[in-house]
Design an enzyme around this catalytic site. Sequence first.
Site, PDB file in Angstrom:
ATOM      1  N   CYS A  85       0.836  -1.197   0.000  1.00  0.00           N
ATOM      2  CA  CYS A  85       0.000   0.000   0.000  1.00  0.00           C
ATOM      3  C   CYS A  85       0.879   1.258   0.000  1.00  0.00           C
ATOM      4  CB  CYS A  85      -0.995  -0.031   1.157  1.00  0.00           C
ATOM      5  SG  CYS A  85      -2.335   1.182   0.960  1.00  0.00           S
ATOM      6  N   HIS A 192      -3.713  -4.357  -0.193  1.00  0.00           N
ATOM      7  CA  HIS A 192      -3.196  -4.951   1.045  1.00  0.00           C
ATOM      8  C   HIS A 192      -3.131  -6.470   0.890  1.00  0.00           C
ATOM      9  CE1 HIS A 192      -3.139  -1.464   3.794  1.00  0.00           C
ATOM     10  NE2 HIS A 192      -4.123  -1.017   3.031  1.00  0.00           N
ATOM     11  N   GLU A 194      -2.017  -8.504   2.983  1.00  0.00           N
ATOM     12  CA  GLU A 194      -2.343  -9.128   4.264  1.00  0.00           C
ATOM     13  C   GLU A 194      -3.854  -9.192   4.507  1.00  0.00           C
ATOM     14  OE1 GLU A 194      -2.328  -4.780   5.248  1.00  0.00           O
ATOM     15  OE2 GLU A 194      -1.300  -6.132   3.863  1.00  0.00           O
TER      16      GLU A 194
END
Length: 212
Positions: A85, A192, A194
Amino acid sequence: MRIVVIDYNGGNLASAAEAARKAAARFDLHAEVSISRDTTDILNADRLILPGQGAMADCARGLGTELRSLLETATENGTPFLGICVGMQLMCDYGVEYGRTEGLGWISGSIQKITEAQKEGLRLPHMGWNTLDFIPGQHLLTKGLTPGDHGYFVHSYALHDGSENDLVASSNYGARIPAIVARGNRCGTQFHVEKSQDVGLTIMGNFLKWEM
Protein backbone atom coordinates in the site's frame (compact mmCIF):
# COMPACT_ATOMS: atom_id res chain seq x y z
CA MET A 1 14.91 -17.38 6.17
CA ARG A 2 14.98 -14.11 8.12
CA ILE A 3 12.03 -11.86 7.28
CA VAL A 4 11.99 -8.36 8.71
CA VAL A 5 8.92 -6.14 8.71
CA ILE A 6 10.24 -2.59 8.95
CA ASP A 7 9.23 -0.87 12.18
CA TYR A 8 8.77 2.81 11.36
CA ASN A 9 6.17 3.49 14.07
CA GLY A 10 3.40 3.00 11.51
CA GLY A 11 0.34 0.79 11.47
CA ASN A 12 -0.43 -2.64 10.09
CA LEU A 13 2.97 -4.08 11.04
CA ALA A 14 1.62 -7.03 13.02
CA SER A 15 -0.86 -7.97 10.26
CA ALA A 16 1.91 -7.97 7.65
CA ALA A 17 4.14 -10.08 9.89
CA GLU A 18 1.35 -12.60 10.46
CA ALA A 19 0.68 -12.81 6.70
CA ALA A 20 4.37 -13.57 6.14
CA ARG A 21 4.24 -16.34 8.75
CA LYS A 22 1.12 -17.87 7.21
CA ALA A 23 2.56 -17.71 3.69
CA ALA A 24 5.80 -19.32 4.84
CA ALA A 25 3.86 -22.14 6.48
CA ARG A 26 1.70 -22.63 3.38
CA PHE A 27 4.76 -22.96 1.16
CA ASP A 28 6.71 -25.09 3.68
CA LEU A 29 9.37 -22.45 4.18
CA HIS A 30 11.26 -22.21 7.46
CA ALA A 31 11.05 -18.55 8.35
CA GLU A 32 11.72 -16.31 11.32
CA VAL A 33 9.60 -13.16 11.13
CA SER A 34 10.37 -10.09 13.20
CA ILE A 35 9.26 -6.47 13.37
CA SER A 36 12.39 -4.37 13.69
CA ARG A 37 14.22 -1.18 12.87
CA ASP A 38 17.55 -2.51 14.10
CA THR A 39 20.46 -1.98 11.71
CA THR A 40 21.83 -5.51 12.08
CA ASP A 41 18.40 -7.09 11.59
CA ILE A 42 17.72 -5.13 8.41
CA LEU A 43 21.12 -5.65 6.84
CA ASN A 44 21.08 -9.39 7.61
CA ALA A 45 17.49 -9.99 6.52
CA ASP A 46 16.66 -12.34 3.66
CA ARG A 47 13.42 -10.48 2.94
CA LEU A 48 12.27 -6.97 3.82
CA ILE A 49 8.62 -5.90 4.03
CA LEU A 50 7.41 -2.31 4.39
CA PRO A 51 3.67 -2.06 5.11
CA GLY A 52 1.93 1.29 5.04
CA GLN A 53 -1.42 2.87 5.71
CA GLY A 54 -2.63 6.44 5.90
CA ALA A 55 -0.75 9.23 4.14
CA MET A 56 2.56 8.88 2.35
CA ALA A 57 3.87 11.98 4.13
CA ASP A 58 3.34 10.43 7.57
CA CYS A 59 4.95 7.14 6.58
CA ALA A 60 7.93 8.95 5.06
CA ARG A 61 8.45 10.87 8.30
CA GLY A 62 8.31 7.61 10.21
CA LEU A 63 11.06 6.16 8.04
CA GLY A 64 13.36 9.11 8.48
CA THR A 65 16.85 9.35 7.05
CA GLU A 66 18.35 6.35 8.86
CA LEU A 67 15.80 3.75 7.77
CA ARG A 68 15.81 5.10 4.22
CA SER A 69 19.57 4.65 4.11
CA LEU A 70 19.37 1.12 5.52
CA LEU A 71 16.73 0.09 2.99
CA GLU A 72 18.81 1.56 0.19
CA THR A 73 21.91 -0.34 1.30
CA ALA A 74 20.12 -3.65 1.88
CA THR A 75 18.23 -3.64 -1.41
CA GLU A 76 21.27 -2.49 -3.39
CA ASN A 77 22.97 -5.58 -1.96
CA GLY A 78 20.18 -7.71 -3.43
CA THR A 79 17.74 -8.25 -0.55
CA PRO A 80 14.21 -8.66 -1.96
CA PHE A 81 11.85 -5.89 -0.80
CA LEU A 82 8.05 -5.78 -0.70
CA GLY A 83 6.20 -2.52 -0.17
CA ILE A 84 2.51 -2.80 0.74
CA CYS A 85 0.00 0.00 0.00
CA VAL A 86 1.77 3.21 1.12
CA GLY A 87 4.90 1.08 1.32
CA MET A 88 4.61 0.67 -2.44
CA GLN A 89 3.90 4.38 -2.89
CA LEU A 90 7.13 5.21 -1.08
CA MET A 91 9.05 3.36 -3.81
CA CYS A 92 8.23 6.09 -6.36
CA ASP A 93 9.80 9.49 -7.05
CA TYR A 94 7.44 11.62 -4.95
CA GLY A 95 3.87 12.06 -3.69
CA VAL A 96 1.67 15.14 -3.36
CA GLU A 97 -0.68 14.29 -0.49
CA TYR A 98 -0.27 17.01 2.19
CA GLY A 99 2.47 18.64 0.13
CA ARG A 100 5.33 17.12 -1.80
CA THR A 101 6.93 14.09 -0.18
CA GLU A 102 10.08 12.58 -1.64
CA GLY A 103 9.97 8.85 -2.23
CA LEU A 104 12.79 6.36 -2.46
CA GLY A 105 13.06 6.82 -6.23
CA TRP A 106 13.16 3.10 -7.00
CA ILE A 107 10.41 3.26 -9.61
CA SER A 108 9.44 6.18 -11.81
CA GLY A 109 6.23 8.16 -11.38
CA SER A 110 4.46 10.12 -8.68
CA ILE A 111 1.62 9.46 -6.27
CA GLN A 112 -1.41 11.55 -7.20
CA LYS A 113 -5.07 11.64 -6.17
CA ILE A 114 -7.32 9.40 -8.24
CA THR A 115 -9.20 12.32 -9.79
CA GLU A 116 -10.40 10.12 -12.66
CA ALA A 117 -12.50 8.17 -10.16
CA GLN A 118 -14.10 11.37 -8.86
CA LYS A 119 -14.96 12.41 -12.42
CA GLU A 120 -16.70 9.07 -12.88
CA GLY A 121 -18.70 9.64 -9.69
CA LEU A 122 -16.84 6.92 -7.80
CA ARG A 123 -16.18 7.31 -4.12
CA LEU A 124 -12.82 7.91 -2.56
CA PRO A 125 -11.13 6.21 -0.93
CA HIS A 126 -11.12 3.32 -3.36
CA MET A 127 -12.07 0.73 -0.77
CA GLY A 128 -12.85 -2.92 -1.16
CA TRP A 129 -12.23 -5.80 -3.52
CA ASN A 130 -11.14 -5.14 -7.08
CA THR A 131 -9.82 -7.32 -9.88
CA LEU A 132 -6.17 -7.73 -10.80
CA ASP A 133 -5.30 -7.63 -14.49
CA PHE A 134 -1.99 -9.11 -15.61
CA ILE A 135 -0.35 -11.34 -18.18
CA PRO A 136 0.06 -14.85 -16.74
CA GLY A 137 3.65 -15.97 -16.50
CA GLN A 138 5.08 -12.48 -16.94
CA HIS A 139 6.29 -12.20 -13.35
CA LEU A 140 6.86 -14.68 -10.52
CA LEU A 141 4.74 -12.60 -8.10
CA THR A 142 1.56 -13.61 -9.95
CA LYS A 143 2.38 -17.32 -10.14
CA GLY A 144 -0.65 -19.36 -9.13
CA LEU A 145 -3.07 -16.48 -9.75
CA THR A 146 -5.64 -16.03 -12.51
CA PRO A 147 -6.37 -12.67 -14.17
CA GLY A 148 -9.52 -11.37 -12.52
CA ASP A 149 -8.55 -12.54 -9.03
CA HIS A 150 -9.25 -9.90 -6.41
CA GLY A 151 -7.10 -7.81 -4.07
CA TYR A 152 -8.34 -5.64 -1.21
CA PHE A 153 -7.70 -1.92 -1.77
CA VAL A 154 -7.91 1.09 0.56
CA HIS A 155 -6.49 4.25 -0.99
CA SER A 156 -7.29 7.63 -2.54
CA TYR A 157 -3.88 8.16 -4.18
CA ALA A 158 -2.15 5.99 -6.75
CA LEU A 159 0.90 5.84 -8.98
CA HIS A 160 0.72 8.07 -12.06
CA ASP A 161 3.10 8.33 -15.02
CA GLY A 162 4.99 5.20 -14.07
CA SER A 163 6.95 3.03 -16.45
CA GLU A 164 5.19 0.17 -18.23
CA ASN A 165 8.37 -1.81 -17.62
CA ASP A 166 7.69 -1.69 -13.88
CA LEU A 167 4.02 -2.68 -14.11
CA VAL A 168 3.19 -6.27 -13.14
CA ALA A 169 -0.58 -5.96 -12.58
CA SER A 170 -3.22 -3.27 -12.69
CA SER A 171 -6.76 -2.67 -11.57
CA ASN A 172 -9.44 -0.22 -12.69
CA TYR A 173 -11.18 2.46 -10.69
CA GLY A 174 -12.17 5.20 -13.09
CA ALA A 175 -8.75 4.74 -14.65
CA ARG A 176 -6.08 2.07 -14.72
CA ILE A 177 -4.53 1.76 -11.26
CA PRO A 178 -1.06 0.19 -10.93
CA ALA A 179 -1.68 -2.67 -8.51
CA ILE A 180 1.67 -4.50 -8.51
CA VAL A 181 4.99 -2.99 -9.55
CA ALA A 182 8.49 -4.43 -9.61
CA ARG A 183 11.95 -3.41 -10.65
CA GLY A 184 14.81 -5.77 -9.94
CA ASN A 185 14.56 -7.11 -6.40
CA ARG A 186 12.16 -4.36 -5.30
CA CYS A 187 8.41 -4.86 -5.64
CA GLY A 188 5.21 -3.43 -4.25
CA THR A 189 1.44 -3.88 -4.14
CA GLN A 190 -1.04 -1.01 -3.95
CA PHE A 191 -3.58 -3.35 -2.37
CA HIS A 192 -3.20 -4.95 1.05
CA VAL A 193 -1.83 -8.46 0.56
CA GLU A 194 -2.34 -9.13 4.26
CA LYS A 195 -6.11 -8.49 3.82
CA SER A 196 -6.47 -10.25 0.46
CA GLN A 197 -7.01 -13.76 1.79
CA ASP A 198 -5.77 -16.58 -0.50
CA VAL A 199 -4.69 -14.18 -3.25
CA GLY A 200 -2.63 -12.19 -0.79
CA LEU A 201 -1.02 -15.27 0.75
CA THR A 202 -0.14 -16.56 -2.72
CA ILE A 203 1.58 -13.28 -3.59
CA MET A 204 3.36 -13.20 -0.23
CA GLY A 205 4.52 -16.76 -0.73
CA ASN A 206 5.77 -15.95 -4.21
CA PHE A 207 7.72 -13.05 -2.74
CA LEU A 208 9.28 -15.29 -0.09
CA LYS A 209 10.34 -17.78 -2.77
CA TRP A 210 11.53 -15.06 -5.14
CA GLU A 211 15.10 -15.59 -6.29
CA MET A 212 16.83 -12.99 -8.45
